[in-house]
Design a protein around this motif. Sequence first.
Motif, short mmCIF file in Angstrom:
data_model
loop_
_atom_site.label_atom_id
_atom_site.label_comp_id
_atom_site.label_asym_id
_atom_site.label_seq_id
_atom_site.Cartn_x
_atom_site.Cartn_y
_atom_site.Cartn_z
N GLU A 6 10.41 11.28 14.44
CA GLU A 6 10.57 11.64 13.03
C GLU A 6 9.72 10.65 12.22
O GLU A 6 9.24 9.65 12.75
N PHE A 7 9.58 10.94 10.92
CA PHE A 7 8.64 10.16 10.12
C PHE A 7 9.22 9.75 8.77
O PHE A 7 9.95 10.51 8.14
N ILE A 8 8.86 8.55 8.37
CA ILE A 8 8.98 8.14 6.97
C ILE A 8 7.58 8.22 6.37
O ILE A 8 6.63 7.67 6.93
N ASP A 10 -2.95 3.51 6.98
CA ASP A 10 -3.36 4.80 6.44
C ASP A 10 -4.07 4.69 5.09
O ASP A 10 -4.84 5.57 4.72
N ILE A 11 -3.76 3.64 4.32
CA ILE A 11 -4.44 3.48 3.03
C ILE A 11 -5.93 3.34 3.29
O ILE A 11 -6.37 2.51 4.10
N VAL A 61 6.02 5.68 10.79
CA VAL A 61 5.75 5.63 9.36
C VAL A 61 4.30 6.01 9.11
O VAL A 61 3.40 5.63 9.85
N VAL A 62 4.07 6.82 8.06
CA VAL A 62 2.72 7.17 7.61
C VAL A 62 2.68 6.96 6.09
O VAL A 62 3.72 6.90 5.43
N THR A 63 1.47 6.89 5.56
CA THR A 63 1.30 6.51 4.16
C THR A 63 0.27 7.40 3.47
O THR A 63 -0.75 7.73 4.07
N GLN A 64 0.54 7.75 2.23
CA GLN A 64 -0.49 8.37 1.39
C GLN A 64 -1.68 7.42 1.32
O GLN A 64 -1.52 6.21 1.21
#
Length: 322
Positions: A120-122, A196-197, A164-167
């Motif tokens: 699962e992801f945040i 990811d940034i 975890v992934v990031t915009q």
Amino acid sequence: MTDKNGEVLLAEPRGFCAGVDRAIEIVERALLKFGRPIYVRHEIVHNTYVVNDLKAKGAIFIEDLADVPPGATLVFSAHGVSKAVRVEAAQRGFQVFDATCPLVTKVHVEVAKLAKEGFEFIMIGHKGHPEVEGTMGQLSDGIYLVEDVPDVVKVKPRGDKLAVVTQTTLSVDDAAAILAEVKRLFPHVREPKKQDICYATQNRQDAVKVLAPKVDVVIVVGSPTSSNSNRLRELAERLGTEAHMVEGAQDLQESWFEGRQRVGLTAGASAPDVLVQAVIDRLREFGATSIRNMDGVVEDVHFPLPRGLGHRSMADVPVSRS
């Protein structure tokens, strides 16, 4: 700058990044190859000048694929789209060119890969931003959006495999604070091998960190919908320097510069240099006599175009980028 001897310091780097450059070129090449109109889902990049320039050349910007006629050529914006949008576009039989930034695509690929492994992801990002909607739309469930540190405690994953992934266009410092809270509450969370940034967001924020303490006021060229441009203005203010974001020279107010000797100038990753040059010209009218480029990172990133649109050459660089 009322005494007519003000200085303008230009942040380096500033303005267009490789993903924006590629996205605009995809639309322009599609127009040249297939003729007008070319349909684009969402603003190709978040800049009013760029969007209006492409509209004048024959691009039609839509949000709903139902507004695209059968057999049309469709471009996905640099922000990426959900899996559902891709499926609908295929079902409707459009000729699709994907202008999603490759750094956003990297996040989508990571989500798809780890989801198959039961993760699962945040997702750290801003609700409603098209990039966030696109990334979260890679899955039907099991992905939880957090916008700030207090949001993290609300996440209730079903299992113990969490990533975890990031915009890509967030404040580097804000994202780090949220990630620290994620790791505190979920010590075994899986992080990306590389953050990811995106490099351009990082570089432009780093440049503002150098610029802001040296000037009396910072001007950020960018549109209100541009996440990375907003973060640059917020960062300058956080560092204690007055900052204003403008879409172009017409938005500048002379009162901002009264009694100010030194102005810092930068631009978001979706803002073309033609707007920066117009701002410089206006600042000269307000009394700036010296324009100086600061030292900074030299970006040499280039992304390939999709198949069917040919290869880049220097002769192909369009007017809208100058």
